[in-house]
Design a protein around this motif. Structure first.
Motif, PDB file in Angstrom:
ATOM      1  N   VAL A 285       4.130   6.895 -11.160  1.00 39.02           N
ATOM      2  CA  VAL A 285       3.204   8.121 -10.736  1.00 39.02           C
ATOM      3  C   VAL A 285       3.105   8.234  -9.381  1.00 39.02           C
ATOM      4  N   ALA A 286       3.204   7.043  -8.534  1.00 38.54           N
ATOM      5  CA  ALA A 286       2.847   7.008  -7.222  1.00 38.54           C
ATOM      6  C   ALA A 286       4.315   7.899  -6.440  1.00 38.54           C
ATOM      7  N   MET A 287       5.177   7.235  -6.918  1.00 40.97           N
ATOM      8  CA  MET A 287       6.658   7.914  -6.539  1.00 40.97           C
ATOM      9  C   MET A 287       6.866   9.402  -6.824  1.00 40.97           C
ATOM     10  N   GLN A 288       6.368   9.701  -7.943  1.00 36.75           N
ATOM     11  CA  GLN A 288       6.340  11.345  -8.413  1.00 36.75           C
ATOM     12  C   GLN A 288       5.695  11.969  -7.693  1.00 36.75           C
ATOM     13  N   ALA A 289       4.465  11.599  -7.323  1.00 36.57           N
ATOM     14  CA  ALA A 289       3.494  12.126  -6.459  1.00 36.57           C
ATOM     15  C   ALA A 289       3.631  12.181  -4.875  1.00 36.57           C
ATOM     16  N   GLY A 290       4.653  11.634  -4.337  1.00 34.36           N
ATOM     17  CA  GLY A 290       4.902  11.544  -2.921  1.00 34.36           C
ATOM     18  C   GLY A 290       4.686  10.293  -2.405  1.00 34.36           C
ATOM     19  N   PHE A 291       3.960   9.254  -2.868  1.00 37.90           N
ATOM     20  CA  PHE A 291       3.658   7.933  -2.214  1.00 37.90           C
ATOM     21  C   PHE A 291       4.610   6.843  -2.467  1.00 37.90           C
ATOM     22  N   ASN A 292       5.240   6.503  -1.231  1.00 33.56           N
ATOM     23  CA  ASN A 292       6.316   5.513  -1.412  1.00 33.56           C
ATOM     24  C   ASN A 292       5.677   4.128  -1.711  1.00 33.56           C
ATOM     25  N   ASP A 293       4.462   3.573  -1.425  1.00 33.92           N
ATOM     26  CA  ASP A 293       3.876   2.613  -1.592  1.00 33.92           C
ATOM     27  C   ASP A 293       2.833   2.574  -2.546  1.00 33.92           C
ATOM     28  N   ALA A 294       3.067   1.998  -3.698  1.00 37.62           N
ATOM     29  CA  ALA A 294       1.932   2.061  -4.669  1.00 37.62           C
ATOM     30  C   ALA A 294       0.581   1.618  -4.198  1.00 37.62           C
ATOM     31  N   SER A 295       0.633   0.419  -3.529  1.00 40.11           N
ATOM     32  CA  SER A 295      -0.613  -0.111  -2.852  1.00 40.11           C
ATOM     33  C   SER A 295      -1.353   0.890  -2.194  1.00 40.11           C
ATOM     34  N   TYR A 296      -0.772   1.722  -1.463  1.00 39.38           N
ATOM     35  CA  TYR A 296      -1.368   2.708  -0.568  1.00 39.38           C
ATOM     36  C   TYR A 296      -1.716   3.674  -1.348  1.00 39.38           C
ATOM     37  N   PHE A 297      -1.023   4.136  -2.450  1.00 42.15           N
ATOM     38  CA  PHE A 297      -1.438   5.444  -3.454  1.00 42.15           C
ATOM     39  C   PHE A 297      -2.772   4.901  -4.065  1.00 42.15           C
ATOM     40  N   ILE A 298      -3.032   3.619  -4.481  1.00 42.27           N
ATOM     41  CA  ILE A 298      -4.106   2.922  -5.324  1.00 42.27           C
ATOM     42  C   ILE A 298      -5.297   3.291  -4.142  1.00 42.27           C
ATOM     43  N   LYS A 299      -4.939   2.572  -3.097  1.00 43.04           N
ATOM     44  CA  LYS A 299      -6.058   2.776  -1.989  1.00 43.04           C
ATOM     45  C   LYS A 299      -6.640   4.163  -1.642  1.00 43.04           C
ATOM     46  N   GLU A 300      -5.744   4.912  -1.499  1.00 48.89           N
ATOM     47  CA  GLU A 300      -6.236   6.423  -1.217  1.00 48.89           C
ATOM     48  C   GLU A 300      -6.856   7.148  -2.406  1.00 48.89           C
ATOM     49  N   PHE A 301      -6.188   6.671  -3.418  1.00 49.80           N
ATOM     50  CA  PHE A 301      -6.806   7.334  -4.824  1.00 49.80           C
ATOM     51  C   PHE A 301      -8.266   6.813  -5.096  1.00 49.80           C
ATOM     52  N   ARG A 302      -8.437   5.464  -4.748  1.00 49.44           N
ATOM     53  CA  ARG A 302      -9.810   4.851  -5.067  1.00 49.44           C
ATOM     54  C   ARG A 302     -10.943   5.342  -4.018  1.00 49.44           C
ATOM     55  N   LYS A 303     -10.258   5.647  -2.927  1.00 50.70           N
ATOM     56  CA  LYS A 303     -11.236   6.207  -1.874  1.00 50.70           C
ATOM     57  C   LYS A 303     -11.741   7.559  -1.961  1.00 50.70           C
ATOM     58  N   ILE A 304     -10.877   8.359  -2.800  1.00 48.82           N
ATOM     59  CA  ILE A 304     -11.421   9.580  -3.130  1.00 48.82           C
ATOM     60  C   ILE A 304     -12.125   9.717  -4.327  1.00 48.82           C
ATOM     61  N   ASN A 305     -11.744   8.875  -5.325  1.00 51.59           N
ATOM     62  CA  ASN A 305     -12.151   9.180  -6.919  1.00 51.59           C
ATOM     63  C   ASN A 305     -13.050   7.961  -7.102  1.00 51.59           C
ATOM     64  N   LYS A 306     -13.296   6.999  -6.117  1.00 46.30           N
ATOM     65  CA  LYS A 306     -14.035   6.217  -6.577  1.00 46.30           C
ATOM     66  C   LYS A 306     -13.673   5.202  -7.679  1.00 46.30           C
ATOM     67  N   MET A 307     -12.477   5.267  -8.239  1.00 45.10           N
ATOM     68  CA  MET A 307     -12.133   4.321  -9.138  1.00 45.10           C
ATOM     69  C   MET A 307     -10.574   4.269  -8.996  1.00 45.10           C
ATOM     70  N   THR A 308      -9.787   3.200  -9.679  1.00 44.92           N
ATOM     71  CA  THR A 308      -8.426   2.861  -9.342  1.00 44.92           C
ATOM     72  C   THR A 308      -7.723   4.042 -10.415  1.00 44.92           C
ATOM     73  N   PRO A 309      -6.453   4.275 -10.210  1.00 43.42           N
ATOM     74  CA  PRO A 309      -5.762   5.053 -10.905  1.00 43.42           C
ATOM     75  C   PRO A 309      -5.723   4.929 -12.439  1.00 43.42           C
ATOM     76  N   ASN A 310      -5.785   3.394 -12.807  1.00 43.99           N
ATOM     77  CA  ASN A 310      -5.888   2.875 -14.085  1.00 43.99           C
ATOM     78  C   ASN A 310      -6.994   3.213 -14.851  1.00 43.99           C
ATOM     79  N   GLN A 311      -8.222   3.005 -13.858  1.00 46.65           N
ATOM     80  CA  GLN A 311      -9.368   3.304 -14.562  1.00 46.65           C
ATOM     81  C   GLN A 311      -9.709   4.777 -15.011  1.00 46.65           C
ATOM     82  N   PHE A 312      -9.081   5.486 -14.187  1.00 46.65           N
ATOM     83  CA  PHE A 312      -9.104   6.956 -14.450  1.00 46.65           C
ATOM     84  C   PHE A 312      -8.453   7.499 -15.674  1.00 46.65           C
ATOM     85  N   ARG A 313      -7.223   6.942 -15.533  1.00 45.47           N
ATOM     86  CA  ARG A 313      -6.464   7.226 -16.929  1.00 45.47           C
ATOM     87  C   ARG A 313      -7.238   6.593 -18.115  1.00 45.47           C
TER      88      ARG A 313
END
Length: 256
Positions: A224-252
């Motif tokens: 998901v991270a790669m297809q959305a334009g994030f080369n680093d999954a950890s960075y993606f999770i960090k930015e996703f959590r910062k905005i959405n107040k939950m991890t991508p897995n929690q959101f899913r």
């Protein structure tokens, strides 16, 4: 000098010119007789009698007579210690295309030609002032409204972000798309959206990630991270959590 002339001429029988690396100075080219075509970044502009174009240094381009018919041009090339600052202050984009110039601008090179033939100190001071006068005259005939110029920079940036969000996008790549300086593009974009282009890009990528998390439950978070334009999954999770107040897995899981 703040501005200094390099070459000047008129009634020039214009041959084909190919400059894949651009020209080292600012280059004004106007059509005096006949019609020519100039190509910049695969975009073609027709230069009829009374039309002209100002090109920034090192901007790749080519120009040639239209339909192999004789084409006469006038030109002025210049640089100087403050050339970049002065030109970019007046014109934020990398080239200025002018249709139907004023009579005074059309005849400027012919009338001032003799003033550029001397190279003593007094003459070079006068030439510097004349080039600045020319730029102000050019500015007065373009009269591009701020709204129009913003559309010219915002629309290409939006289109590029929406079609290339999964790739690396820098301020420099957006600058190449719009032919406007990065500083002007950032300013116009933020005035319109309240976000810089990079902030908008991040928001767009995160929204795309949400779509993938819901519509493609089989995808791993890294995919998901790669297809959305994030080369680093950890960075993606960090930015996703910062905005959405939950991890991508929690959101899913929350969407099930």
């Amino acid at each position: 000098m703040p501005l200094s002339a390099e070459t000047i001429g008129y009634n020039w029988p214009q041959p084909i010119v190919e400059r894949p690396n651009g020209y080292p100075f600012y280059h004004w080219l106007q059509s005096e007789q006949g019609t020519g075509v100039i190509e910049i970044a695969h975009v073609k502009y027709e230069l009829k009698e009374g039309d002209g174009i100002l090109l920034s240094p090192r901007l790749p381009h080519r120009y040639y007579p239209s339909n192999n018919i004789r084409w006469e041009t006038a030109f002025l090339t210049f640089g100087g210690a403050l050339a970049d600052e002065l030109v970019h202050f007046i014109f934020p984009n990398k080239y200025v295309y002018v249709k139907r110039m004023s009579q005074s601008l059309t005849k400027f090179i012919q009338k001032k030609f003799v003033s550029f033939l001397s190279d003593d100190y007094v003459a070079t001071v006068q030439q510097s002032a004349l080039i600045y006068q020319f730029l102000l005259m050019l500015d007065s005939v373009t009269q591009i409204s701020s709204n129009s110029s913003k559309d010219e920079v915002i629309d290409p940036m939006m289109t590029y972000i929406k079609t290339h969000y999964a790739e690396k996008i820098t301020n420099q790549s957006l600058e190449r798309v719009t032919n406007f300086s990065a500083s002007y593009g950032n300013r116009a974009f933020k005035e319109h959206f309240g976000l810089t282009p990079q902030q908008y890009l991040m928001d767009f990528r995160l929204r795309k990630a949400k779509e993938l998390l819901i519509s493609a439950p089989e995808l791993q978070i890294q995919d998901v991270a790669m297809q959305a334009g994030f080369n680093d999954a950890s960075y993606f999770i960090k930015e996703f959590r910062k905005i959405n107040k939950m991890t991508p897995n929690q959101f899913r899981n929350h969407q099930r």
